[in-house]
Each structure stands twice: as structure tokens, then as C-alpha cells.
Write an enzyme that holds these catalytic residues in place. Structure first.
Site, PDB file in Angstrom:
ATOM      1  N   GLU A  77      88.185  30.465  18.340  1.00  0.00           N
ATOM      2  CA  GLU A  77      86.813  29.983  18.212  1.00  0.00           C
ATOM      3  C   GLU A  77      86.692  28.945  17.100  1.00  0.00           C
ATOM      4  OE1 GLU A  77      83.729  31.856  20.407  1.00  0.00           O
ATOM      5  OE2 GLU A  77      85.434  30.618  20.939  1.00  0.00           O
ATOM      6  N   THR A 104      77.026  22.759  22.029  1.00  0.00           N
ATOM      7  CA  THR A 104      76.630  23.743  21.024  1.00  0.00           C
ATOM      8  C   THR A 104      76.165  23.059  19.746  1.00  0.00           C
ATOM      9  OG1 THR A 104      78.205  25.351  21.917  1.00  0.00           O
ATOM     10  CG2 THR A 104      77.425  25.729  19.677  1.00  0.00           C
TER      11      THR A 104
END
Length: 321
Positions: A132, A185
Site C-alpha cells: 500500500e 485517491t
């Protein structure tokens, strides 16, 4: 080494935030998801020999999340042999369903199994978080933790990491509508205010506590009342076409609650039964009919289990990337 001696792991998509649980709460789905195949090699280093199901992802192990995760695990175990990995993408990228998290979780689990399971599944959360970090610049756990552990997972803190698996105390089904638009995002985060009014904060904390209590008390009514985002949804929803109408349609069709999945653009709705979830799916799809925006929809039970090994077969030969 036996070229057929390999493992493959499947990790599911996830819904993060869950309305009032921004950056601290997530839950797993049954599908869609990603598979990672892994086997040992005599030569050192990580090789990604094939990527199936999607175009445009790097096969450079230093640039792909599965390579980053695997390399960190080898380093921490002081292992000198190498690994060959293959990624089989079964879910869309940039959908708000934890695509990079599913790849990272599957890689961590597959490599761990191949190496004799030196880490517990909960310990693998830290390694999947490195994927991530590579994907988004932030080593967050609200997607990788439920993908690995299944059910609902609370990320209580990061310093040190404190991940609390909540399981699935009551039967729940999730309907996902993914409008196929690009929503980064970074953009979804950039519009968020850095400070919130105390009154809104108190309401948000009450909703999160109510959601936790609703799950643990097996109280659908309390859970439904608590599935409300006081702070972030009003700001982010403007980036998702027809969001308000889709949410209203889902609630009218009997959903317990609905909101933005992760940073969007996917929209999720929770229901108490599969039949209700299917009705909610039809209602959500009807909003986008004729809009000119293509959609994908998924209906999944919220499962107790997250990542898992799947049946072995012959390791597929490398294909062009």
C-alpha cells in the site's frame, strides 16, 4: 527445484471507511479478488513473470506491489534464494475496492505459505501495508487488514499498529456498484478539510461506536442508524455522478445503509439478506441506466475468511506482459 512446486493465494476486495469509520474500519467481500502465484527459484531476487487480467501494470518487482511485499519478507527472513511471482487480477484498479490491497495481501499470504508460514496472518498485515505504501504513498491498513483477516476489522492505531478483527457477528450482504469513471485517491483526499467542527466530530464518533455496538449486539436497527458519515461523504460525494440518487434508491429498496467504498467511485450498500441485496442491486443499477456511464455490480456476503490458498495446478508459463 521442481517447477511445479508452487502455491497460489486468493485475496478478496474490501470496503474501507464504511461511512463513519474513515481510515479505521473496513470489511472483506467474497468477490471480486486477486490471485498471486509464487514459487522458489535458485537465482536470487524477485521476478514477476506474468500479469494476467489487466494491462498497464509494471512487471518490475521494485515497482509492483507484489514484488515489494515479497522482497521485504525475504529480507526480514534473511533468505537468499529468489521467487517467481505471477499476478492474476480479478478486480478493477482505481475502483475504491482495495485493488492494490488485494494484490498485496495475496502476495504476502502466498509467499508466507511457500516459505513454511513463518508469520501469522495478522503479522502479514505489516508486510501487505508495504504494498500500500508503494501504491499510494501511505502504509494504511484499512483495506489490507480485512482482505487478510476477513470480516470487519478495526484499525485502532498505527503507533504501534493495533488491528482488531471483529469477525462477522451477524449475517450481512454487500451490494457494490462501480461506475467506471476515473477517480484518483489523491483527488478524493485533497478536497477533505483538515479540521472539523466539534459538533460534527461528536456525531461521527457516536455513529462509529453505534456501528461497533450494532455489530456486536447483532442489532440490525442500531447498525442501520449508525451507517452515516457526518464529515467526509458530503465532500467526496460530489465527485461521484448520481451518488445521491443511487444511495436513495438503495435505501428505498431496503438497504440497511449505503455510502462510498474507500475513496470511490464505488458505492456500497449493506443488507440483511441475499434477496434484499439483489433487490438493492437492481435499484442501484436502474439509476445509472441511460446515463451513458458504464457500471459493474457485485453482490457478496461479508465473509469470516479473507485471504486463502486455492487449489494448485501446473504453474502457467510466462506470457508477454
Amino acid at each position: 527445484m521442481d517447477n511445479n512446486n508452487f502455491v497460489k493465494a486468493y485475496a478478496p476486495a474490501t470496503v474501507a471507511n464504511v461511512c463513519c469509520g474513515f481510515d479505521v474500519l473496513g470489511f472483506a467481500l467474497d468477490a471480486p479478488g486477486d490471485e498471486v502465484w509464487a514459487r522458489k527459484t535458485e537465482a536470487p531476487g524477485i521476478t514477476i513473470s506474468a500479469i494476467h487480467g489487466i494491462a498497464g501494470l509494471s512487471s518490475d518487482a521494485k515497482e509492483n506491489v507484489i514484488g515489494v511485499v515479497a522482497q521485504k519478507m525475504l529480507e526480514d527472513l534473511n533468505i537468499t534464494h529468489g521467487l517467481e511471482l505471477q499476478l492474476h487480477k480479478g478486480m478493477p484498479v482505481g475502483s475504491g475496492l482495495g485493488s492494490s490491497a488485494a494484490s498485496s495481501a495475496a502476495a504476502a499470504f502466498a509467499v508466507n505459505a511457500l516459505l513454511g508460514s513463518p508469520f501469522t496472518t495478522q503479522e502479514l498485515v505489516m508486510y501487505a501495508m508495504e504494498g500500500e505504501r508503494k501504491a499510494s504513498g501511505s502504509a494504511h491498513a484499512d483495506n489490507v487488514a480485512p482482505s487478510l483477516l476477513g470480516g470487519f476489522v478495526l484499525v485502532r492505531d498505527y503507533e504501534p499498529l493495533d488491528v482488531v478483527p471483529l469477525g462477522v457477528p451477524l449475517e450481512l450482504y454487500c451490494t457494490i456498484l462501480y461506475p467506471q469513471i476515473e477517480l484518483k485517491t489523491s483527488l478524493s483526499r485533497s478536497i477533505l478539510k483538515q479540521e472539523i467542527p466539534l459538533k460534527k466530530g461528536i456525531r461521527q464518533w457516536g455513529n462509529l461506536a453505534g456501528l461497533m455496538a450494532g455489530l456486536l449486539k447483532k442489532d440490525y436497527n442500531l447498525l442501520s442508524r449508525s451507517l452515516h458519515d457526518e464529515i467526509f461523504e458530503p465532500e467526496r460525494s460530489v465527485l461521484i455522478p448520481l451518488f445521491k440518487q443511487v444511495k436513495e434508491a438503495a435505501l428505498a429498496a431496503g438497504a440497511l445503509g449505503a455510502g462510498i467504498s474507500g475513496s470511490g467511485p464505488s458505492i456500497f450498500a449493506l443488507s440483511a439478506t441475499l434477496e434484499q441485496a439483489q433487490s438493492v442491486k437492481e435499484a442501484m443499477e436502474s439509476v445509472y441506466a441511460g446515463s451513458g456511464i458504464e457500471t459493474k455490480t457485485y453482490v457478496s456476503q461479508v465473509p469470516d475468511q479473507g485471504v486463502r490458498l486455492v487449489a494448485q495446478s501446473t504453474f502457467q508459463p510466462a506470457v508477454s506482459l
